[in-house]
Write a protein that holds these residues in place. Structure first.
Motif, mmCIF file in Angstrom:
data_model
loop_
_atom_site.group_PDB
_atom_site.id
_atom_site.type_symbol
_atom_site.label_atom_id
_atom_site.label_comp_id
_atom_site.label_asym_id
_atom_site.label_seq_id
_atom_site.Cartn_x
_atom_site.Cartn_y
_atom_site.Cartn_z
ATOM 1 N N ASP A 402 56.540 99.343 37.825
ATOM 2 C CA ASP A 402 56.736 100.516 38.691
ATOM 3 C C ASP A 402 57.137 101.741 37.879
ATOM 4 O O ASP A 402 56.641 102.853 38.105
ATOM 5 C CB ASP A 402 57.806 100.230 39.742
ATOM 6 C CG ASP A 402 57.334 99.251 40.812
ATOM 7 O OD1 ASP A 402 56.107 99.031 40.909
ATOM 8 O OD2 ASP A 402 58.186 98.715 41.532
ATOM 9 N N PHE A 403 58.039 101.540 36.937
ATOM 10 C CA PHE A 403 58.524 102.628 36.087
ATOM 11 C C PHE A 403 57.369 103.265 35.308
ATOM 12 O O PHE A 403 57.218 104.495 35.279
ATOM 13 C CB PHE A 403 59.583 102.075 35.127
ATOM 14 C CG PHE A 403 60.038 103.021 34.054
ATOM 15 C CD1 PHE A 403 60.992 103.986 34.325
ATOM 16 C CD2 PHE A 403 59.529 102.934 32.760
ATOM 17 C CE1 PHE A 403 61.424 104.855 33.323
ATOM 18 C CE2 PHE A 403 59.944 103.796 31.765
ATOM 19 C CZ PHE A 403 60.891 104.762 32.048
ATOM 20 N N LEU A 404 56.540 102.435 34.696
ATOM 21 C CA LEU A 404 55.447 102.978 33.892
ATOM 22 C C LEU A 404 54.390 103.661 34.760
ATOM 23 O O LEU A 404 53.831 104.694 34.366
ATOM 24 C CB LEU A 404 54.814 101.869 33.052
ATOM 25 C CG LEU A 404 55.691 101.321 31.918
ATOM 26 C CD1 LEU A 404 54.979 100.192 31.186
ATOM 27 C CD2 LEU A 404 56.085 102.419 30.943
ATOM 28 N N LEU A 435 65.933 94.971 31.495
ATOM 29 C CA LEU A 435 64.873 95.969 31.624
ATOM 30 C C LEU A 435 64.134 96.052 30.294
ATOM 31 O O LEU A 435 64.760 96.206 29.242
ATOM 32 C CB LEU A 435 65.458 97.338 31.963
ATOM 33 C CG LEU A 435 66.391 97.432 33.182
ATOM 34 C CD1 LEU A 435 66.750 98.885 33.449
ATOM 35 C CD2 LEU A 435 65.750 96.815 34.418
ATOM 36 N N VAL A 436 62.814 95.953 30.333
ATOM 37 C CA VAL A 436 62.060 95.814 29.094
ATOM 38 C C VAL A 436 60.947 96.848 28.998
ATOM 39 O O VAL A 436 60.234 97.120 29.962
ATOM 40 C CB VAL A 436 61.451 94.397 28.962
ATOM 41 C CG1 VAL A 436 62.540 93.356 28.819
ATOM 42 C CG2 VAL A 436 60.554 94.055 30.142
ATOM 43 N N THR A 469 66.407 107.850 29.783
ATOM 44 C CA THR A 469 67.713 108.058 30.407
ATOM 45 C C THR A 469 67.826 107.268 31.700
ATOM 46 O O THR A 469 68.849 106.623 31.965
ATOM 47 C CB THR A 469 67.935 109.555 30.688
ATOM 48 O OG1 THR A 469 67.676 110.311 29.517
ATOM 49 C CG2 THR A 469 69.365 109.810 31.154
ATOM 50 N N PHE A 470 66.766 107.297 32.500
ATOM 51 C CA PHE A 470 66.752 106.518 33.741
ATOM 52 C C PHE A 470 66.925 105.032 33.430
ATOM 53 O O PHE A 470 67.694 104.324 34.089
ATOM 54 C CB PHE A 470 65.436 106.759 34.479
ATOM 55 C CG PHE A 470 65.366 106.103 35.833
ATOM 56 C CD1 PHE A 470 65.805 106.766 36.971
ATOM 57 C CD2 PHE A 470 64.858 104.813 35.978
ATOM 58 C CE1 PHE A 470 65.746 106.161 38.217
ATOM 59 C CE2 PHE A 470 64.802 104.201 37.219
ATOM 60 C CZ PHE A 470 65.248 104.875 38.338
ATOM 61 N N MET A 471 66.233 104.554 32.417
ATOM 62 C CA MET A 471 66.311 103.141 32.029
ATOM 63 C C MET A 471 67.730 102.747 31.623
ATOM 64 O O MET A 471 68.251 101.714 32.054
ATOM 65 C CB MET A 471 65.342 102.877 30.872
ATOM 66 C CG MET A 471 65.411 101.464 30.296
ATOM 67 S SD MET A 471 64.345 101.320 28.844
ATOM 68 C CE MET A 471 64.534 99.569 28.465
ATOM 69 N N LYS A 477 70.359 94.725 31.488
ATOM 70 C CA LYS A 477 70.403 94.846 30.032
ATOM 71 C C LYS A 477 69.126 95.551 29.564
ATOM 72 O O LYS A 477 68.195 95.752 30.348
ATOM 73 C CB LYS A 477 70.549 93.470 29.381
ATOM 74 C CG LYS A 477 71.649 92.583 29.975
ATOM 75 C CD LYS A 477 73.005 93.261 30.054
ATOM 76 C CE LYS A 477 74.058 92.330 30.647
ATOM 77 N NZ LYS A 477 75.337 93.019 30.889
ATOM 78 N N LYS A 478 69.049 95.927 28.264
ATOM 79 C CA LYS A 478 67.966 96.787 27.804
ATOM 80 C C LYS A 478 67.202 96.161 26.637
ATOM 81 O O LYS A 478 67.796 95.506 25.777
ATOM 82 C CB LYS A 478 68.501 98.148 27.340
ATOM 83 C CG LYS A 478 69.639 98.724 28.151
ATOM 84 C CD LYS A 478 69.301 99.004 29.605
ATOM 85 C CE LYS A 478 70.530 99.503 30.362
ATOM 86 N NZ LYS A 478 70.310 99.590 31.804
ATOM 87 N N LEU A 479 65.890 96.423 26.616
ATOM 88 C CA LEU A 479 65.064 96.035 25.474
ATOM 89 C C LEU A 479 64.032 97.120 25.204
ATOM 90 O O LEU A 479 63.311 97.552 26.105
ATOM 91 C CB LEU A 479 64.358 94.697 25.719
ATOM 92 C CG LEU A 479 63.431 94.200 24.597
ATOM 93 C CD1 LEU A 479 63.486 92.667 24.480
ATOM 94 C CD2 LEU A 479 61.973 94.643 24.788
ATOM 95 N N LEU A 480 63.982 97.564 23.939
ATOM 96 C CA LEU A 480 62.961 98.510 23.479
ATOM 97 C C LEU A 480 62.231 97.902 22.293
ATOM 98 O O LEU A 480 62.861 97.363 21.366
ATOM 99 C CB LEU A 480 63.591 99.832 23.038
ATOM 100 C CG LEU A 480 64.015 100.839 24.105
ATOM 101 C CD1 LEU A 480 64.643 102.046 23.428
ATOM 102 C CD2 LEU A 480 62.834 101.273 24.958
ATOM 103 N N PHE A 481 60.913 98.001 22.318
ATOM 104 C CA PHE A 481 60.114 97.548 21.184
ATOM 105 C C PHE A 481 60.203 98.565 20.052
ATOM 106 O O PHE A 481 60.336 99.773 20.271
ATOM 107 C CB PHE A 481 58.657 97.370 21.620
ATOM 108 C CG PHE A 481 57.742 96.875 20.532
ATOM 109 C CD1 PHE A 481 58.019 95.691 19.869
ATOM 110 C CD2 PHE A 481 56.607 97.595 20.181
ATOM 111 C CE1 PHE A 481 57.179 95.232 18.867
ATOM 112 C CE2 PHE A 481 55.759 97.134 19.183
ATOM 113 C CZ PHE A 481 56.042 95.946 18.518
#
Length: 638
Positions: A402-404, A435-436, A469-471, A477-481
C-alpha cells in the motif's frame, strides 16, 4: 573376552537413529556429515550420510583423484545411514558421496551436512572443524537472553555481502570482500548510521549468484565466496562485540535441482515430496521439502538451531513462508493436491513451524525467528500454545504494498488514495510486525526507491524523505535494504557493488544524512518502539486530511514522557498557515525538520519550540501553528 574399543563421539548410535527417525535429534549435524576424529589410534575423518534408497555409497575426493574406487561406507539399519572412518584425512580436503542407486546409476553428491564447501563453480564439500573458534561475545549473548524483542528498538540493514562493496578486480576475479573485511567495514557503517541489526542475504552455500542465495545446496555451510567458516565466526563475533545483532535469511521452503544437491539425493525423492504436485514449484523450477517426513523436518530444525547455536546468530528470517503454508501456492488446477480435509493448507508445514518455533523460543536465549509471510494467515506471531505459528515477527507486506502504491502516485492523485497510507493501522496490532523496504522492491524493473517517486529529481528526493519519515513514525520494527538509505539510482544487481560514488553529490549525501537522523531518532525515543504492539502507543491526530494529503499522528511512550508528534506533507504545496491539533497544552520542540539545510532543504530559520494554543483543531482542544513546506515533514517532542 577381548575389550571392544569405544567408537568416537561423532559416530552414529542406535539412540541417534531413533531420535532422527522421530524428528527430534536437534544436534544431528554433530553425527551426520564429516567430522575430524581419532579411531583405533589413527586420526582421520568420520563420514555419515542418510541415503536409505541407495544400493551402496562410497566417499570419493581429491584423496583418490575422484575415482570411483573410494572408501565403501557401511549401511546402518533401520534408517539407511551409511558411515565410514577414513584415516589420514585432514581439515580442508574436498570430498563427495558417490551413490549407487537401485537402478544402477551413479550420483556424485555434495554432503548435505557439510560445514564448508568448495568455492563455486566447484561443487565439492570440504572437511571443516568449526569447534575451535574462541568467542568473545559473552556479554552480548547474556544481554540477548533477557531481551524483550517486542519492546526493543530494531532497525535492520539488509545486506547482500557480495554486492555491498567490492574491491577493484581483474576480469577473472570476483572482488568480494571477505568476512573479516566485511566485519570491520559494515560495523563502521552501521554504527555511523545507527542501525541496530544487520540481515545478511545469501550466506548458506549456493551455486548460482543470480539466486541471491535463495536456492541452497549447502544448508550447514557459510558460503566460501567470502572465506572460511572461521572467518564467518569472526564476523559474527565482531558484530556482537560492537552491539550489532545478526539475522540470516533462511530458506526451508525449497531447494534447487542441481545434480550435486539434495534433489533425488539417493536416486529417489528423499528430501522432497515424491509427488510432483506436493514436491515441486512449477514457477520456480525448484523442489519442495517433504514436511511429512520426520527426518526431513529434523534436518531443517537442526539446521535452524545450528545457525543460532554454533554461529551465535540472533535471528532467522524465514523466506517464502506463504509458499509453505499453502499447497496451491503458485500452482494451477491439477498442479496441487488438497489436504486430507479438502483444503489448501499444508498441515505438515504448519506442524513443522509450530515445532520449530516452540524449540527456538524454548531455548530462552533471546533468539528470534521472523516470517516473510505475504497473506492474511491468522496468528503468525501468536504463541503456539494459543493456536498460532509462534514466530517472533512477521514482515508487513500489506503495509509495504500500500505504501509503495501511494508513493508512486502523482501528488494530484494521492487525495483519492489517502486510505492506502492509513489502512495498515486497522490491523497494525494483529501481529508483531516489521515494516520492510527490502531487496525485492528494487529489482527486476521495479525501479530503485528513488525512481519510484514521481516528479523532477528534487521532487523525488523530497518524496522519499517524506515516505521514510512516515515509515519510521508508523508502528512496527524497521528494515531498509542497502542503498535505499542514500537513494541508489540504479536497481540493485548482485553483479556489482552499490553506487557509493553518489555520495559525492549533495542530494544523495543529504538523503543519507536524513535517514541517519531518522535512525538516531528511532533509537533515542522509546515511544517509537516500546509500544509497537498496542494502541496505547499510537494516536491519529488527522488521518482524514485527504484533500491536502497531510498525515499527522502521535507516538506515545509507556510513561507518556518524551512523546513525538509527526506531521508529513505529501504534496508540493507549501502550507505556511498550517495548524495541527495537539492533545496537550504543552511546549512542542522541533526535533526533526526535513527543510533543514543538512537534509537538502531551504535552510529556512524556524523556531525550535512551539506553544500549544487553545482552540479546536483536528478534533483536539489545542493546536500548534507551524509553516509546513512543500513535501515537508516535521517531528516534535512533547
Amino acid at each position: 573376552m577381548e575389550k571392544k574399543e569405544e567408537r568416537p563421539w561423532c559416530m552414529i548410535t542406535e539412540m541417534d537413529q531413533y531420535l532422527f527417525g522421530q524428528g527430534t535429534h536437534y544436534e544431528i549435524y554433530k553425527k551426520l556429515g564429516a567430522h575430524l576424529t581419532e579411531y583405533e589410534g589413527e586420526k582421520g575423518v568420520y563420514f555419515a550420510v542418510w541415503a536409505p534408497h541407495a544400493k551402496g555409497v562410497r566417499v570419493v575426493g581429491e584423496f583418490n583423484c575422484w575415482g570411483s574406487d573410494g572408501y565403501r561406507m557401511n549401511r546402518l539399519e533401520p534408517l539407511g545411514i551409511y558411515e565410514v572412518f577414513v584415516p589420514g584425512l585432514e581439515e580442508g580436503c574436498m570430498y563427495k558421496y558417490l551413490i549407487e542407486t537401485e537402478k544402477g546409476d551413479y550420483l556424485y553428491k555434495a554432503d548435505p551436512f557439510a560445514f564448508y564447501a568448495e568455492k563455486r563453480p566447484g561443487t565439492a564439500s570440504r572437511v571443516a572443524d568449526i569447534s575451535g573458534f574462541t568467542w568473545h561475545d559473552d556479554r552480548w549473548m547474556t544481554k540477548r537472553a533477557g531481551w524483550n524483542a517486542a519492546e526493543s528498538p530494531m532497525s535492520i540493514y539488509e545486506v547482500h555481502p557480495g554486492s555491498w562493496k567490492r574491491h577493484p578486480h581483474e576480469e577473472d576475479e570476483d572482488g568480494f570482500y571477505n568476512y573479516r573485511e566485511l566485519a570491520a567495514e559494515l560495523t563502521e557503517y552501521i554504527k555511523k548510521m545507527g542501525y541496530t541489526h544487520i540481515e545478511l542475504m545469501g550466506i548458506a552455500e549456493h551455486p548460482f549468484d543470480g539466486s541471491w542465495g535463495y536456492q541452497v545446496t549447502g544448508y550447514f555451510a557459510p558460503t566460501s565466496r567470502y572465506g572460511t567458516p572461521e572467518d564467518f565466526q569472526y564476523m559474527i563475533d565482531y558484530f556482537h562485540k560492537h552491539n550489532i545483532g545478526v539475522i540470516l535469511d533462511w530458506v526451508p521452503a525449497h531447494f534447487p535441482r542441481d545434480a550435486h544437491g539434495l534433489a533425488n539425493f539417493d536416486g529417489e525423492a528423499l528430501y522432497e515430496h515424491p509427488d510432483s504436485r506436493r514436491g515441486e514449484h512449477p514457477d520456480w523450477g525448484t523442489k519442495i521439502f517433504n514436511y511429512e517426513k520426520s527426518e526431513v523436518r529434523n534436518f531443517l530444525i537442526a539446521n535452524a538451531l545450528f545457525w543460532l547455536g554454533e554461529y551465535h546468530v540472533d535471528g532467522l528470517r524465514v523466506d517464502a513462508v506463504a509458499s509453505m503454508l499453502y499447497l496451491d501456492y503458485g500452482k494451477q488446477d491439477g498442479q496441487w493436491l488438497p489436504n486430507k480435509y479438502g483444503g489448501n493448507e499444508n498441515l505438515d508445514a504448519v506442524w513443522f513451524f509450530k515445532h520449530l518455533n516452540s524449540i527456538i523460543h524454548g531455548r530462552g536465549d533471546g533468539s528470534m525467528i521472523i516470517a516473510e509471510e505475504s497473506t492474511a494467515w491468522p496468528g503468525v506471531t501468536k504463541d503456539v500454545d494459543d493456536g498460532g505459528l509462534g514466530f517472533t515477527f512477521k514482515w508487513n507486506m500489506g503495509w509495504m504494498n500500500d505504501f509503495l502504491e501511494y508513493m508512486k502516485l502523482d501528488p494530484y492523485f494521492r487525495k483519492d488514495n489517502h486510505n492506502k497510507m492509513t489502512f495498515a493501522m486497522s490491523y497494525a496490532y494483529s501481529e508483531n510486525y516489521i515494516l520492510v523496504l527490502s531487496h525485492d522492491e528494487v529489482v527486476h524493473l521495479k525501479c530503485s526507491m528513488l525512481n519510484k517517486m514521481p516528479g523532477y529529481l528534487d521532487d523525488k528526493f523530497a518524496n522519499l524523505k517524506a515516505g521514510y519519515t512516515f515509515m519510521f513514525g508508523h508502528p512496527g520494527k524497521k528494515l531498509l535494504f542497502m542503498g535505499n538509505e542514500f537513494a541508489q539510482l540504479q536497481e540493485w544487481s548482485e553483479a556489482r557493488e552499490l553506487d557509493w560514488f553518489l555520495l559525492k553529490e549533495d542530494r544523495h549525501l543529504h538523503m543519507q544524512n536524513y535517514v541517519r537522523a531518522l535512525l538516531q531518532l528511532y533509537k533515542k525515543y522509546r515511544c517509537l518502539y516500546e509500544l509497537d504492539d498496542s494502541w496505547d502507543g499510537f494516536q491519529w491526530i488527522n488521518a482524514d486530511d485527504s484533500y491536502r494529503s497531510i498525515f499527522s499522528f502521535v507516538r506515545y511512550s509507556k510513561t507518556k514522557r518524551k512523546n513525538l508528534l509527526f506531521v508529513m506533507n505529501f504534496t508540493p504545496m507549501e502550507r505556511p498557515d498550517y495548524r495541527v491539533g495537539v492533545p496537550k497544552k504543552k511546549k512542542y520542540e522541533l526535533v526533526l525538520d526535513s527543510d533543514a539545510e543538512e537534509y537538502g532543504g531551504s535552510g529556512r530559520k524556524r523556531a525550535k519550540v512551539y506553544d500549544a494554543k487553545k482552540g479546536s483543531c483536528d478534533n483536539q482542544k489545542y493546536y500548534v501553528e507551524y509553516p509546513l513546506s512543500a513535501y515537508g515533514t516535521a517531528v516534535f517532542e512533547f
